[in-house]
Design a protein around this motif. Structure first.
Motif, PDB file in Angstrom:
ATOM      1  N   THR A 285      34.710  43.927  36.336  1.00  0.00           N
ATOM      2  CA  THR A 285      35.723  44.458  35.423  1.00  0.00           C
ATOM      3  C   THR A 285      36.004  45.907  35.794  1.00  0.00           C
ATOM      4  OG1 THR A 285      34.960  43.027  33.630  1.00  0.00           O
ATOM      5  CG2 THR A 285      36.295  44.924  33.013  1.00  0.00           C
ATOM      6  N   SER A 287      38.962  49.344  34.986  1.00  0.00           N
ATOM      7  CA  SER A 287      39.844  49.873  33.937  1.00  0.00           C
ATOM      8  C   SER A 287      41.262  49.353  34.126  1.00  0.00           C
ATOM      9  CB  SER A 287      39.847  51.404  33.972  1.00  0.00           C
ATOM     10  OG  SER A 287      40.500  51.868  35.141  1.00  0.00           O
ATOM     11  N   ASP A 288      42.031  49.400  33.063  1.00  0.00           N
ATOM     12  CA  ASP A 288      43.426  48.966  33.153  1.00  0.00           C
ATOM     13  C   ASP A 288      44.193  49.812  34.173  1.00  0.00           C
ATOM     14  OD1 ASP A 288      42.917  47.099  31.208  1.00  0.00           O
ATOM     15  OD2 ASP A 288      43.728  48.302  29.561  1.00  0.00           O
ATOM     16  N   ASP A 292      46.134  48.368  37.418  1.00  0.00           N
ATOM     17  CA  ASP A 292      47.562  48.606  37.674  1.00  0.00           C
ATOM     18  C   ASP A 292      47.780  49.146  39.089  1.00  0.00           C
ATOM     19  OD1 ASP A 292      48.214  47.733  35.146  1.00  0.00           O
ATOM     20  OD2 ASP A 292      48.282  49.757  34.276  1.00  0.00           O
ATOM     21  N   ASP A 323      40.681  43.133  34.175  1.00  0.00           N
ATOM     22  CA  ASP A 323      40.913  44.421  33.536  1.00  0.00           C
ATOM     23  C   ASP A 323      40.174  44.468  32.198  1.00  0.00           C
ATOM     24  OD1 ASP A 323      42.450  42.973  31.716  1.00  0.00           O
ATOM     25  OD2 ASP A 323      44.361  43.556  32.613  1.00  0.00           O
ATOM     26  N   GLU A 324      40.367  45.548  31.446  1.00  0.00           N
ATOM     27  CA  GLU A 324      39.632  45.727  30.186  1.00  0.00           C
ATOM     28  C   GLU A 324      40.027  44.712  29.125  1.00  0.00           C
ATOM     29  OE1 GLU A 324      38.791  50.216  29.349  1.00  0.00           O
ATOM     30  OE2 GLU A 324      40.689  50.097  30.464  1.00  0.00           O
ATOM     31  N   ALA A 325      41.229  44.154  29.249  1.00  0.00           N
ATOM     32  CA  ALA A 325      41.686  43.131  28.305  1.00  0.00           C
ATOM     33  C   ALA A 325      41.204  41.740  28.707  1.00  0.00           C
ATOM     34  CB  ALA A 325      43.210  43.151  28.210  1.00  0.00           C
ATOM     35  N   GLU A 326      40.352  41.698  29.721  1.00  0.00           N
ATOM     36  CA  GLU A 326      39.774  40.445  30.231  1.00  0.00           C
ATOM     37  C   GLU A 326      40.843  39.512  30.795  1.00  0.00           C
ATOM     38  OE1 GLU A 326      37.262  38.943  27.055  1.00  0.00           O
ATOM     39  OE2 GLU A 326      35.605  40.157  27.815  1.00  0.00           O
ATOM     40  N   THR A 327      41.857  40.114  31.417  1.00  0.00           N
ATOM     41  CA  THR A 327      42.870  39.374  32.162  1.00  0.00           C
ATOM     42  C   THR A 327      42.556  39.499  33.647  1.00  0.00           C
ATOM     43  OG1 THR A 327      44.570  39.792  30.498  1.00  0.00           O
ATOM     44  CG2 THR A 327      45.325  39.199  32.716  1.00  0.00           C
ATOM     45  N   ARG A 329      43.211  40.021  37.363  1.00  0.00           N
ATOM     46  CA  ARG A 329      44.301  40.738  38.013  1.00  0.00           C
ATOM     47  C   ARG A 329      44.320  40.593  39.529  1.00  0.00           C
ATOM     48  NH1 ARG A 329      46.168  44.796  34.540  1.00  0.00           N
ATOM     49  NH2 ARG A 329      47.762  45.160  36.143  1.00  0.00           N
TER      50      ARG A 329
END
Length: 389
Positions: A285, A287-288, A292, A323-327, A329
């Protein structure tokens, strides 16, 4: 040792996946020679027109169940492995007999999960398939069910066939089954409508649960397979197999089916291999903001980027980047083992070379080995078990 890479054949290539219920009689668990005759007749037409055909045929387990005294409902894992050993010669002999009538030589290619997940074995298998096609031999590909366990198996022939389509740079991929294609609801329900073209499979995943008694996959695995093939630049069709010309009619637009067009500008073979996974080796994991930047391209994952990690993996395994939203990427090749990476992340203030005993930049995934996932690429759910298929 990796063999020199065999060149892709110049002819068009079609991969065909055939479900167990088409190959094996449901009651008697014997080969359905009538269907196989129609299939091989249609394959002959395609071969005569210059198209290479690769078969991924289910049915070995079903055909062997009677020999080991089991039924589809009663068979356990060891029963199915034994049934596969008994049924594979019956399956291949049926194809060989009918192929002989049409002048088609066949070859058996047995694969396991590692043949897709390890890049050297992936390339060696690809070379073998290309050499068979060059010789005019039709490969019949199956998972080696006799020796595979839950941890090392693909699990369904739909995704196995899609990986074969990716491996062979196939132009088209046809999944033959008992229904006309993907419906907007259970096809047995009144008013169910066939979805004739699907660009993005994600919206339909929740409505496709269930599988046949003879096979290991349902419509969900077929959509997953279609997505793998789409990402590889291969157009997929899901169609009913019980017609006079089950392949040519689909390709000519004469047969009701669901069509999944290839996604535009397919990535390189290296990127496709990294992005299309059948098993999770490990996950990290970030950071967002880092996620990006990765999406914009040409950005590695560094040790200081990692917020958390999970799984046991070795150097060269593919990691899934969340990412932090657990999506999810991105996916990329790890430059470290899980043990090394844990040491690096726990001791973030210490020099990487001092910790590991060799010189390193501390890049967990190099930019050239990191593939951002496009919007239409199926992502792994955060709760998927590590090591699952």
């Amino acid at each position: 040792m990796t063999m020199p890479e065999q060149k892709k054949p110049k002819q068009k290539t079609l991969v065909v996946k055939i479900g167990s219920t088409l190959v094996a009689n449901r009651q008697r668990l014997t080969p359905r020679f009538g269907f196989l005759q129609q299939l091989m007749d249609d394959i002959t037409r395609l071969r005569e027109s210059g198209t290479n055909v690769i078969l991924c045929s289910s049915g070995a387990v079903a055909l062997g169940l009677r020999t080991v005294g089991e039924t589809p409902e009663s068979a356990g894992v060891s029963d199915k492995q034994a049934a596969a050993a008994c049924g594979m010669p019956l399956l291949l002999n049926a194809y060989r007999q009918i192929g002989h009538e049409f002048g088609i030589d066949i070859a058996q290619v047995l694969l396991t999960l590692g043949d897709f997940e390890h890049h050297r074995r992936f390339l060696n298998t690809r070379n073998t398939v290309f050499r068979l096609l060059e010789a005019g031999v039709m490969p019949i590909v199956n998972e080696n069910d006799t020796i595979t366990t839950e941890e090392i198996r693909v699990g369904d022939n739909d995704r196995l066939a899609a990986k074969v389509a990716q491996m062979a740079d196939a132009d088209d991929f046809i999944i033959l089954t008992e229904v006309d294609g993907l419906y907007d609801r259970n096809p047995a329900e009144e008013g169910a409508k066939l979805i004739e073209e699907v660009v993005d499979v994600a919206p339909y995943m929740a409505a496709t649960q269930g599988k046949s008694t003879l096979g290991t996959g349902g419509m969900t695995t077929k959509l997953m397979a279609a997505n793998i093939a789409q990402e590889a630049g291969c157009t997929t069709y899901i169609s009913h197999g019980e017609v006079d010309r089950p392949l040519t009619w689909v390709l000519e637009g004469k047969q009701r089916c669901s069509r999944f067009p290839a996604h535009d500008v397919p990535s390189t073979g290296w990127e496709r291999w990294i992005a299309n996974r059948l098993q999770v080796a490990g996950r990290i994991t970030v950071s967002d903001a880092v996620a990006d930047e990765i999406a914009e391209g040409d950005r590695p994952v560094r040790r200081e980027d990692i917020l958390s990690m999970n799984g046991d993996f070795t150097r060269g395994d593919v990691l899934h980047v969340f990412d932090e939203a657990e999506t999810e990427r991105a996916r990329g090749l790890s430059d470290f083992t899980s043990e090394e990476l844990r040491v690096l992340t726990v001791n973030a203030d210490l020099d990487a070379e001092q910790l590991l005993g060799y010189r390193t930049k501390g890049e967990v995934i190099r930019a050239k080995n990191l593939v951002p996932l496009e919007g239409r690429h199926l992502r792994w759910n955060v709760n998927d078990e590590l090591g699952g298929g």
